[in-house]
Scaffold this motif. Structure first.
Motif, PDB file in Angstrom:
ATOM      1  N   TRP A 178      26.567  66.517  39.433  1.00 39.81           N
ATOM      2  CA  TRP A 178      26.650  65.397  38.510  1.00 39.81           C
ATOM      3  C   TRP A 178      25.841  65.571  37.231  1.00 39.81           C
ATOM      4  O   TRP A 178      26.359  65.387  36.131  1.00 39.81           O
ATOM      5  CB  TRP A 178      26.187  64.140  39.261  1.00 39.81           C
ATOM      6  CG  TRP A 178      26.129  62.906  38.440  1.00 39.81           C
ATOM      7  CD1 TRP A 178      27.182  62.259  37.844  1.00 39.81           C
ATOM      8  CD2 TRP A 178      24.966  62.173  38.090  1.00 39.81           C
ATOM      9  NE1 TRP A 178      26.733  61.158  37.159  1.00 39.81           N
ATOM     10  CE2 TRP A 178      25.361  61.081  37.299  1.00 39.81           C
ATOM     11  CE3 TRP A 178      23.616  62.312  38.374  1.00 39.81           C
ATOM     12  CZ2 TRP A 178      24.472  60.160  36.782  1.00 39.81           C
ATOM     13  CZ3 TRP A 178      22.723  61.393  37.869  1.00 39.81           C
ATOM     14  CH2 TRP A 178      23.157  60.331  37.088  1.00 39.81           C
ATOM     15  N   HIS A 180      24.479  68.006  35.367  1.00 42.98           N
ATOM     16  CA  HIS A 180      24.815  68.960  34.310  1.00 42.98           C
ATOM     17  C   HIS A 180      25.941  68.405  33.433  1.00 42.98           C
ATOM     18  O   HIS A 180      25.871  68.479  32.204  1.00 42.98           O
ATOM     19  CB  HIS A 180      25.195  70.319  34.903  1.00 42.98           C
ATOM     20  CG  HIS A 180      25.146  71.439  33.917  1.00 42.98           C
ATOM     21  ND1 HIS A 180      26.191  71.739  33.076  1.00 42.98           N
ATOM     22  CD2 HIS A 180      24.157  72.334  33.636  1.00 42.98           C
ATOM     23  CE1 HIS A 180      25.867  72.783  32.322  1.00 42.98           C
ATOM     24  NE2 HIS A 180      24.629  73.158  32.637  1.00 42.98           N
ATOM     25  N   GLY A 181      26.948  67.851  34.065  1.00 44.06           N
ATOM     26  CA  GLY A 181      28.038  67.247  33.299  1.00 44.06           C
ATOM     27  C   GLY A 181      27.590  66.056  32.494  1.00 44.06           C
ATOM     28  O   GLY A 181      27.989  65.876  31.333  1.00 44.06           O
ATOM     29  N   TRP A 182      26.741  65.223  33.077  1.00 43.27           N
ATOM     30  CA  TRP A 182      26.279  64.010  32.402  1.00 43.27           C
ATOM     31  C   TRP A 182      25.322  64.336  31.254  1.00 43.27           C
ATOM     32  O   TRP A 182      25.452  63.789  30.162  1.00 43.27           O
ATOM     33  CB  TRP A 182      25.607  63.099  33.428  1.00 43.27           C
ATOM     34  CG  TRP A 182      25.130  61.799  32.864  1.00 43.27           C
ATOM     35  CD1 TRP A 182      25.893  60.801  32.314  1.00 43.27           C
ATOM     36  CD2 TRP A 182      23.777  61.355  32.784  1.00 43.27           C
ATOM     37  NE1 TRP A 182      25.094  59.754  31.902  1.00 43.27           N
ATOM     38  CE2 TRP A 182      23.781  60.074  32.188  1.00 43.27           C
ATOM     39  CE3 TRP A 182      22.567  61.905  33.166  1.00 43.27           C
ATOM     40  CZ2 TRP A 182      22.625  59.352  31.960  1.00 43.27           C
ATOM     41  CZ3 TRP A 182      21.412  61.169  32.938  1.00 43.27           C
ATOM     42  CH2 TRP A 182      21.452  59.921  32.344  1.00 43.27           C
ATOM     43  N   PRO A 187      30.688  69.779  32.978  1.00 42.08           N
ATOM     44  CA  PRO A 187      30.674  69.672  34.435  1.00 42.08           C
ATOM     45  C   PRO A 187      30.797  71.058  35.074  1.00 42.08           C
ATOM     46  O   PRO A 187      31.542  71.901  34.600  1.00 42.08           O
ATOM     47  CB  PRO A 187      31.887  68.807  34.772  1.00 42.08           C
ATOM     48  CG  PRO A 187      32.603  68.551  33.509  1.00 42.08           C
ATOM     49  CD  PRO A 187      31.857  69.161  32.386  1.00 42.08           C
TER      50      PRO A 187
END
Length: 191
Positions: A178, A180-182, A187
């Motif tokens: 979660w 890294h993408g946020w 992602p």
């Protein structure tokens, strides 16, 4: 790209003072005092970090390809990232991991930077991760020639290694699934 470069110069430059000018750093601490020096260090580092984040984001809008990593390097990069968070936590949790790694934060930085260089080939990636890798290697080498300053940490304990491993692997899982993408906008897993 200029914003990224300025950020790297400020952040890594401030973090390199002890590498290249340790006696000067000691004179400045003696002249200014420990806490004002730490405040200046934190301010310059924070500005540098903010510029790195902003500059990297800007550079991603106009990418310049340096190399195309083969797809088989991606799983290797993910594997190299597994020890990063346990090593980071071990920096502040003295135990066997800290003793074995000697400088766990530098080891974590080296794993992190190498993994990202294996998986990313844009110019901004090469500059960002390459600069951090070179800095971590030079800092590790310089540690053999200068006195180590204590790092604030909890008392040594065998439990610290368990906390570093469990906490670090939980952070790794959170980043893969979660965070890294946020935070980064890329992602790592597609569901």
């Amino acid at each position: 790209m200029n914003v990224l470069l300025l950020g790297l110069v400020l952040f890594l430059g401030m973090h390199s003072v002890s590498i290249v000018m340790d006696p000067w750093r000691d004179r400045m601490v003696a002249k200014m005092g420990e806490w004002p020096w730490k405040g200046l260090y934190a301010l310059v580092s924070s500005v540098g970090f903010a510029l790195i984040v902003w500059g990297y984001g800007l550079a991603r809008h106009d990418p310049v390809l340096v190399y195309t990593p083969p797809g088989w390097l991606r799983p290797l990069a993910m594997l190299l990232l597994v020890p990063v968070f346990p090593l980071l936590l071990a920096t502040y949790l003295p135990g066997r991991i800290q003793s074995a790694a000697q400088h766990p934060m530098l080891a974590a930085t080296q794993f992190w930077a190498t993994a990202h260089l294996l998986a990313n080939g844009m110019l901004a990636d090469v500059l960002l991760f390459g600069a951090f890798l070179v800095w971590a290697v030079l800092d590790r080498i310089s540690m053999t020639h200068r006195m180590q300053r204590p790092i604030p940490s909890v008392p040594p304990s065998p439990v610290n290694d368990l906390v570093a491993i469990i906490g670090g692997l939980a952070l790794y899982a959170a980043f893969v699934l979660w965070l890294h993408g946020w935070l980064i906008g890329v992602p790592l897993l597609a569901f």
